[in-house]
Design a protein around this motif. Structure first.
Motif, PDB file in Angstrom:
ATOM      1  N   HIS A  63       1.048  -1.139  -0.017  1.00 51.51           N
ATOM      2  CA  HIS A  63       0.139   0.029  -0.065  1.00 51.51           C
ATOM      3  C   HIS A  63       0.848   1.211   0.102  1.00 51.51           C
ATOM      4  N   LEU A  64       0.775   2.252  -1.205  1.00 56.82           N
ATOM      5  CA  LEU A  64       1.576   3.003  -1.473  1.00 56.82           C
ATOM      6  C   LEU A  64       1.019   4.313  -1.203  1.00 56.82           C
ATOM      7  N   LEU A  65       1.614   5.208  -0.249  1.00 53.04           N
ATOM      8  CA  LEU A  65       0.879   6.800  -0.077  1.00 53.04           C
ATOM      9  C   LEU A  65       1.589   7.709  -1.319  1.00 53.04           C
ATOM     10  N   ILE A  66       1.053   8.105  -2.246  1.00 48.50           N
ATOM     11  CA  ILE A  66       1.511   8.865  -3.221  1.00 48.50           C
ATOM     12  C   ILE A  66       1.105  10.233  -2.938  1.00 48.50           C
ATOM     13  N   ALA A  67       1.991  11.338  -2.539  1.00 40.07           N
ATOM     14  CA  ALA A  67       1.801  12.795  -2.344  1.00 40.07           C
ATOM     15  C   ALA A  67       1.632  13.538  -3.392  1.00 40.07           C
ATOM     16  N   THR A  68       0.847  14.493  -3.949  1.00 43.52           N
ATOM     17  CA  THR A  68       1.127  15.320  -5.036  1.00 43.52           C
ATOM     18  C   THR A  68       0.459  16.560  -4.669  1.00 43.52           C
ATOM     19  N   ASP A  69       1.338  17.742  -5.139  1.00 45.25           N
ATOM     20  CA  ASP A  69       0.726  19.124  -5.172  1.00 45.25           C
ATOM     21  C   ASP A  69       0.218  19.619  -6.567  1.00 45.25           C
ATOM     22  N   GLY A  70       0.372  18.900  -7.272  1.00 48.92           N
ATOM     23  CA  GLY A  70      -0.048  18.962  -8.789  1.00 48.92           C
ATOM     24  C   GLY A  70       0.872  19.585  -9.571  1.00 48.92           C
TER      25      GLY A  70
ATOM     26  N   LEU B   8      -1.968  10.333   7.686  1.00 55.27           N
ATOM     27  CA  LEU B   8      -2.769   9.697   6.579  1.00 55.27           C
ATOM     28  C   LEU B   8      -1.978   8.251   6.421  1.00 55.27           C
ATOM     29  N   SER B   9      -0.476   8.371   6.497  1.00 55.63           N
ATOM     30  CA  SER B   9       0.300   7.081   6.153  1.00 55.63           C
ATOM     31  C   SER B   9       0.148   6.080   7.059  1.00 55.63           C
ATOM     32  N   GLN B  10      -0.101   6.664   8.504  1.00 63.46           N
ATOM     33  CA  GLN B  10      -0.346   5.722   9.549  1.00 63.46           C
ATOM     34  C   GLN B  10      -1.727   4.996   9.485  1.00 63.46           C
ATOM     35  N   ALA B  11      -2.784   6.126   9.358  1.00 53.04           N
ATOM     36  CA  ALA B  11      -4.178   5.577   9.578  1.00 53.04           C
ATOM     37  C   ALA B  11      -4.412   4.852   8.374  1.00 53.04           C
ATOM     38  N   GLN B  12      -4.037   4.952   7.516  1.00 54.42           N
ATOM     39  CA  GLN B  12      -4.266   3.943   5.885  1.00 54.42           C
ATOM     40  C   GLN B  12      -3.483   2.705   6.157  1.00 54.42           C
ATOM     41  N   GLY B  13      -2.390   2.665   6.923  1.00 54.02           N
ATOM     42  CA  GLY B  13      -1.705   1.365   7.121  1.00 54.02           C
ATOM     43  C   GLY B  13      -0.575   1.440   5.849  1.00 54.02           C
ATOM     44  N   CYS B  14      -0.265   2.423   5.209  1.00 55.72           N
ATOM     45  CA  CYS B  14       0.781   2.257   4.123  1.00 55.72           C
ATOM     46  C   CYS B  14       2.034   1.846   4.854  1.00 55.72           C
ATOM     47  N   ASP B  15       3.068   1.284   3.570  1.00 59.16           N
ATOM     48  CA  ASP B  15       3.905   0.699   3.806  1.00 59.16           C
ATOM     49  C   ASP B  15       5.327   1.420   3.140  1.00 59.16           C
ATOM     50  N   LEU B  16       4.821   2.431   2.327  1.00 58.97           N
ATOM     51  CA  LEU B  16       5.791   3.125   1.647  1.00 58.97           C
ATOM     52  C   LEU B  16       5.094   4.636   1.304  1.00 58.97           C
TER      53      LEU B  16
ATOM     54  N   GLN C 255       9.045  19.987   2.958  1.00 55.09           N
ATOM     55  CA  GLN C 255       7.818  19.001   3.405  1.00 55.09           C
ATOM     56  C   GLN C 255       8.359  17.559   3.480  1.00 55.09           C
ATOM     57  N   THR C 256       9.452  17.350   2.241  1.00 50.94           N
ATOM     58  CA  THR C 256       9.802  15.981   2.287  1.00 50.94           C
ATOM     59  C   THR C 256      10.911  15.792   3.292  1.00 50.94           C
ATOM     60  N   ALA C 257      11.631  16.666   3.548  1.00 52.56           N
ATOM     61  CA  ALA C 257      12.819  16.557   4.610  1.00 52.56           C
ATOM     62  C   ALA C 257      11.845  16.496   6.026  1.00 52.56           C
ATOM     63  N   GLU C 258      10.839  16.997   6.155  1.00 51.48           N
ATOM     64  CA  GLU C 258      10.002  16.845   7.319  1.00 51.48           C
ATOM     65  C   GLU C 258       9.345  15.445   7.571  1.00 51.48           C
ATOM     66  N   VAL C 259       8.907  15.019   6.351  1.00 54.83           N
ATOM     67  CA  VAL C 259       8.221  13.680   6.393  1.00 54.83           C
ATOM     68  C   VAL C 259       9.375  12.516   6.775  1.00 54.83           C
ATOM     69  N   LEU C 260      10.697  12.833   5.990  1.00 55.68           N
ATOM     70  CA  LEU C 260      11.929  11.932   6.291  1.00 55.68           C
ATOM     71  C   LEU C 260      12.301  11.811   7.634  1.00 55.68           C
ATOM     72  N   SER C 261      12.064  13.243   8.292  1.00 55.48           N
ATOM     73  CA  SER C 261      12.490  13.149   9.776  1.00 55.48           C
ATOM     74  C   SER C 261      11.587  12.364  10.700  1.00 55.48           C
ATOM     75  N   PHE C 262      10.354  12.422  10.471  1.00 56.80           N
ATOM     76  CA  PHE C 262       9.585  11.927  11.479  1.00 56.80           C
ATOM     77  C   PHE C 262       8.744  10.564  10.850  1.00 56.80           C
ATOM     78  N   THR C 263       8.831  10.052  10.043  1.00 55.49           N
ATOM     79  CA  THR C 263       7.996   8.918   9.612  1.00 55.49           C
ATOM     80  C   THR C 263       9.056   7.528  10.212  1.00 55.49           C
ATOM     81  N   GLU C 264       8.066   6.587  10.190  1.00 52.63           N
ATOM     82  CA  GLU C 264       8.828   5.284  10.703  1.00 52.63           C
ATOM     83  C   GLU C 264       8.712   4.351   9.501  1.00 52.63           C
ATOM     84  N   ILE C 265       8.333   4.586   8.368  1.00 51.25           N
ATOM     85  CA  ILE C 265       8.112   3.772   7.185  1.00 51.25           C
ATOM     86  C   ILE C 265       9.008   4.233   5.943  1.00 51.25           C
ATOM     87  N   PRO C 266       9.466   3.466   5.100  1.00 50.87           N
ATOM     88  CA  PRO C 266      10.220   4.083   4.070  1.00 50.87           C
ATOM     89  C   PRO C 266       9.669   5.193   3.290  1.00 50.87           C
ATOM     90  N   VAL C 267      10.328   5.819   2.590  1.00 51.06           N
ATOM     91  CA  VAL C 267       9.843   6.973   1.905  1.00 51.06           C
ATOM     92  C   VAL C 267      10.716   6.991   0.503  1.00 51.06           C
TER      93      VAL C 267
END
Length: 149
Positions: free
Chosen positions: A4-11, A106-114, A133-145
């Motif tokens: 289950h991938l979470l793909i973030a986009t700002d368009g 959202l990645s936690q709530a949805q059970g995403c693994d990437l 935003q990417t650096a912040e996600v990398l700093s605080f996530t527990e799943i691969p990015v």
């Protein structure tokens, strides 16, 4: 591997590269995808003076309407791309949050693994002033990015 991938986009054009890479990976793995677009809170600090509440109210309504329209457009395009690639996907628009915070929650709530997202790769003062935003996600996530440039 990843289911289950979470793909973030700002368009943006750069984010479209992240969407394409994420979809290609999901297609190969048979993974499900959740696309997310985040609308940041309306900047109320920009308004001042006696009429600020009234002016900001009108601008806030216009901001929310345009943000919703834009998010639907971006996410509809992502969903169409997923359908073409035969990837199961859903879309989520999150309002009034900082993107990194919304992506992590959202990645936690949805059970995403990437998490898949794009980064401009700014350094130095540009990164400090514009944030990352990417650096912040990398700093605080527990799943691969997977970071796409």
């Amino acid at each position: 591997m990843y289911t289950h991938l979470l793909i973030a986009t700002d368009g943006s054009e750069l984010a479209d590269k992240g969407v394409a890479q994420g979809l290609a990976l999901a297609s190969r793995l048979g993974a499900t995808v959740t696309f997310v677009n985040v609308t940041e809170p309306f900047p109320l600090f920009a308004w001042g003076g006696a009429m600020a509440g009234y002016a900001a109210g009108d601008e806030l309504a216009a901001y929310k309407e345009e943000a919703g329209r834009f998010a639907r457009e971006v996410l509809d395009k992502c969903k169409a791309s997923a359908d073409l690639a035969n990837v199961r996907a859903k879309v989520v628009h999150i309002e009034d949050k900082k993107p990194a915070e919304a992506i992590l929650e959202l990645s936690q709530a949805q059970g995403c693994d990437l998490i898949v997202m794009a980064s401009h790769g700014r350094r130095g003062l540009g990164r400090l002033l514009l944030g990352s935003q990417t650096a912040e996600v990398l700093s605080f996530t527990e799943i691969p990015v997977l970071v796409v440039r």
